[in-house]
Design a protein around this motif. Structure first.
Motif, PDB file in Angstrom:
ATOM      1  N   TYR A  81     -40.733 -58.741  33.499  1.00 16.61           N
ATOM      2  CA  TYR A  81     -40.585 -57.711  33.458  1.00 16.61           C
ATOM      3  C   TYR A  81     -39.586 -57.192  32.758  1.00 16.61           C
ATOM      4  CZ  TYR A  81     -43.866 -57.078  37.290  1.00 16.61           C
ATOM      5  OH  TYR A  81     -44.821 -56.953  38.670  1.00 16.61           O
ATOM      6  N   GLY A  82     -39.149 -58.241  32.232  1.00 15.15           N
ATOM      7  CA  GLY A  82     -37.903 -57.783  30.641  1.00 15.15           C
ATOM      8  C   GLY A  82     -36.763 -57.642  31.199  1.00 15.15           C
ATOM      9  N   PHE A  83     -36.500 -57.626  32.191  1.00 14.48           N
ATOM     10  CA  PHE A  83     -35.223 -56.434  33.094  1.00 14.48           C
ATOM     11  C   PHE A  83     -34.458 -57.380  32.485  1.00 14.48           C
ATOM     12  CE2 PHE A  83     -37.860 -54.811  36.408  1.00 14.48           C
ATOM     13  CZ  PHE A  83     -38.965 -54.201  36.154  1.00 14.48           C
ATOM     14  N   VAL A 141     -40.346 -52.844  23.274  1.00 13.26           N
ATOM     15  CA  VAL A 141     -41.087 -53.104  23.275  1.00 13.26           C
ATOM     16  C   VAL A 141     -41.816 -52.149  24.549  1.00 13.26           C
ATOM     17  CG1 VAL A 141     -41.875 -54.761  25.523  1.00 13.26           C
ATOM     18  CG2 VAL A 141     -40.154 -55.617  23.516  1.00 13.26           C
ATOM     19  N   PHE A 142     -41.384 -51.686  24.604  1.00 12.75           N
ATOM     20  CA  PHE A 142     -42.015 -50.294  25.386  1.00 12.75           C
ATOM     21  C   PHE A 142     -43.051 -49.294  24.437  1.00 12.75           C
ATOM     22  CE2 PHE A 142     -42.968 -45.636  26.574  1.00 12.75           C
ATOM     23  CZ  PHE A 142     -43.153 -45.929  27.877  1.00 12.75           C
ATOM     24  N   LEU A 197     -49.471 -48.554  28.380  1.00 13.57           N
ATOM     25  CA  LEU A 197     -47.936 -48.009  28.798  1.00 13.57           C
ATOM     26  C   LEU A 197     -47.660 -48.909  30.090  1.00 13.57           C
ATOM     27  CD1 LEU A 197     -49.286 -44.053  29.055  1.00 13.57           C
ATOM     28  CD2 LEU A 197     -47.403 -45.921  28.000  1.00 13.57           C
ATOM     29  N   GLY A 198     -48.164 -50.227  30.458  1.00 19.51           N
ATOM     30  CA  GLY A 198     -47.614 -51.134  31.425  1.00 19.51           C
ATOM     31  C   GLY A 198     -48.415 -51.218  32.330  1.00 19.51           C
ATOM     32  N   GLU A 199     -47.455 -52.000  33.907  1.00 16.48           N
ATOM     33  CA  GLU A 199     -49.003 -52.083  34.595  1.00 16.48           C
ATOM     34  C   GLU A 199     -47.897 -51.293  35.749  1.00 16.48           C
ATOM     35  OE1 GLU A 199     -48.914 -56.064  37.266  1.00 16.48           O
ATOM     36  OE2 GLU A 199     -50.778 -55.770  35.732  1.00 16.48           O
ATOM     37  N   SER A 200     -48.422 -50.681  36.921  1.00 16.43           N
ATOM     38  CA  SER A 200     -47.218 -49.969  38.181  1.00 16.43           C
ATOM     39  C   SER A 200     -46.689 -51.048  38.815  1.00 16.43           C
ATOM     40  CB  SER A 200     -48.038 -49.215  38.864  1.00 16.43           C
ATOM     41  OG  SER A 200     -47.703 -48.978  40.261  1.00 16.43           O
ATOM     42  N   ARG A 208     -40.768 -47.885  37.703  1.00 13.93           N
ATOM     43  CA  ARG A 208     -40.654 -47.233  36.329  1.00 13.93           C
ATOM     44  C   ARG A 208     -41.386 -47.457  35.333  1.00 13.93           C
ATOM     45  NH1 ARG A 208     -35.028 -51.399  35.454  1.00 13.93           N
ATOM     46  NH2 ARG A 208     -33.372 -49.710  36.451  1.00 13.93           N
ATOM     47  N   PRO A 209     -43.005 -48.255  35.380  1.00 14.47           N
ATOM     48  CA  PRO A 209     -43.841 -47.151  34.730  1.00 14.47           C
ATOM     49  C   PRO A 209     -44.155 -46.034  34.782  1.00 14.47           C
ATOM     50  CG  PRO A 209     -43.523 -49.683  34.689  1.00 14.47           C
ATOM     51  CD  PRO A 209     -42.695 -49.340  36.036  1.00 14.47           C
TER      52      PRO A 209
END
Length: 324
Positions: A54-56, A66-67, A76-79, A286-287
Motif C-alpha cells: 500500500y506504499g505506507f 501517487v494518489f 481513487l484506490g481500493e477500500s 483511509r482510501p
C-alpha cells in the motif's frame, strides 16, 4: 460573462487542489491502518509486505502525488475493509444521500420562503410571531433528538411510516432511487423532515429579515403608488431583491446537507455516504475517508460555482465588478 466564468473556474480549481493536499496529508498522518487490517498476532513479514503493497513506507508527499496521479485516471484506490474500488463504493451510496438531501432542501425551500415572506409582510400578526417561534426550534433542537421523536410518534405510536431503511429502489438514469414509488416516499419522509428542520428555520428567518427591509424601501412604495397589486409587489420587487442571500444560503446548505447528513442517516439507518464515512472512520479505512472528503470539497466548490453564476444573472453588477 465569459471572463467571469473563467475566473471562477480557476478559483475553484485552486481550492480543490489546496483542499486535496490538506485532506490527504491530514488523514494519512493519523494512525496506522495496518493495525486494523491484519491480526495483531501476524508475523512481521506479513506486516512489512502489506506496508510495501500500500506504499505506507514512502514519504507522505510522494504518496500524495501517487494518489493524485491515480485520481486523474479515475482511480481513487481500493477500500482496505470492503476490498472494493473506492469510487464505485462511494457512487453506490451517493444516490441515497443525494435524494435525501434534495428532498430535505425541497421541503425547506417550499415551506421556508413562503412562511418567511408572510412573516415579513405581516410582522406584527399573531401568525407571523408563531412562524418565528417555530423557526427557533430549527436552531435549538438537536437533530438526533428530533429524529428519535419522529420515529417514536409516527413509526412506533401511530404506525404511519417506517422507522428506518430506504425501501425499494428503481434505476433512473443509472441511479437507484426510492422516490419513484409511494413506499419509497414513506421511507424518505421522516429522515427528510428531520434533515430539513434546521434549513427550514434558517430560510424562514433569512426571508423574513429581507422582506421587512425591502418592504420599507422606496421602490416598493413607488410600485404601490403605480397601482400594482400586493401579489405583484411581493413577487416582482420583494422576492427578486431578497433572492441573492436566499440563493447563497440555499447553495451552502445544500452542500452541507450532502456532506454532513451523518446524524440523520445513522438515526434512520439510511444507507448513504454519511453512514459509509462513519463506518470507515471507525476502522480507519483511509482510501474511503480521503475520497469522501475530496468528493465533499468538489461538491461544495461546484455548488458555489453555480451560485456565483446565478449571482451574475440576478445582479449584473457582480460580474462587472469581478471582471474589472
Amino acid at each position: 460573462m465569459i471572463g467571469f466564468l473563467i475566473q471562477r473556474i480557476l478559483q475553484a480549481l485552486m481550492v480543490v487542489i489546496a483542499m486535496s493536499i490538506i485532506v490527504f496529508l491530514g488523514v494519512y498522518a493519523i494512525g496506522n491502518p495496518i493495525d486494523v487490517m491484519i491480526d495483531p498476532a501476524s508475523d512481521q513479514a506479513l506486516r512489512e509486505a502489506l506496508i510495501q503493497r500500500y506504499g505506507f513506507d514512502r514519504p507522505l508527499i510522494e504518496q500524495y502525488f501517487v494518489f493524485m496521479s491515480n485520481m486523474l485516471h479515475g482511480d481513487l484506490g481500493e477500500s482496505f475493509i470492503y476490498r472494493l474500488p473506492v469510487l464505485g463504493l462511494i457512487m453506490s451510496r451517493l444516490p441515497a444521500t443525494l435524494e435525501l438531501a434534495l428532498t430535505a432542501m425541497l421541503i425547506a425551500t417550499c415551506l421556508g420562503i413562503p412562511l418567511g415572506l408572510w412573516a415579513g409582510y405581516k410582522p406584527d400578526s399573531l401568525s407571523a410571531k408563531a412562524i418565528m417561534g417555530f423557526s427557533v426550534l430549527g436552531f435549538s433542537v438537536p437533530s438526533f433528538w428530533v429524529g428519535l421523536l419522529l420515529i417514536m410518534v409516527f413509526a412506533v405510536e401511530l404506525g404511519w411510516l417506517p422507522s428506518g431503511g430506504r425501501g425499494p429502489t428503481t434505476e433512473v438514469l443509472g441511479m437507484n432511487l426510492s422516490i419513484t414509488s409511494l413506499e419509497g416516499w414513506s421511507h424518505i419522509l421522516l429522515p427528510a423532515l428531520n434533515l430539513a428542520l434546521f434549513k427550514l428555520g434558517l430560510l424562514i428567518r433569512l426571508t423574513r429579515a429581507g422582506t421587512v427591509e425591502v418592504m420599507s424601501s422606496d421602490y416598493v412604495r413607488f410600485a404601490r403608488a403605480q397601482g400594482l397589486s400586493e401579489g405583484k409587489v411581493v413577487g416582482l420587487h420583494v422576492l427578486k431583491n431578497i433572492s441573492i442571500p436566499i440563493v447563497t444560503v440555499f447553495g451552502l446548505e445544500l452542500g452541507s446537507t450532502l456532506a454532513f447528513a451523518v446524524v440523520t442517516e445513522t438515526v434512520f439507518n439510511w444507507p448513504g455516504m454519511g453512514k459509509l464515512i462513519i463506518d470507515s472512520i471507525t476502522v480507519l479505512d483511509r482510501p474511503v475517508m480521503v475520497a469522501y472528503l475530496i468528493l465533499v470539497v468538489f461538491l461544495f466548490v461546484m455548488i458555489n460555482l453555480v451560485v456565483d453564476l446565478i449571482y451574475g444573472q440576478l445582479d449584473p453588477r457582480i460580474r462587472v465588478k469581478a471582471a474589472s
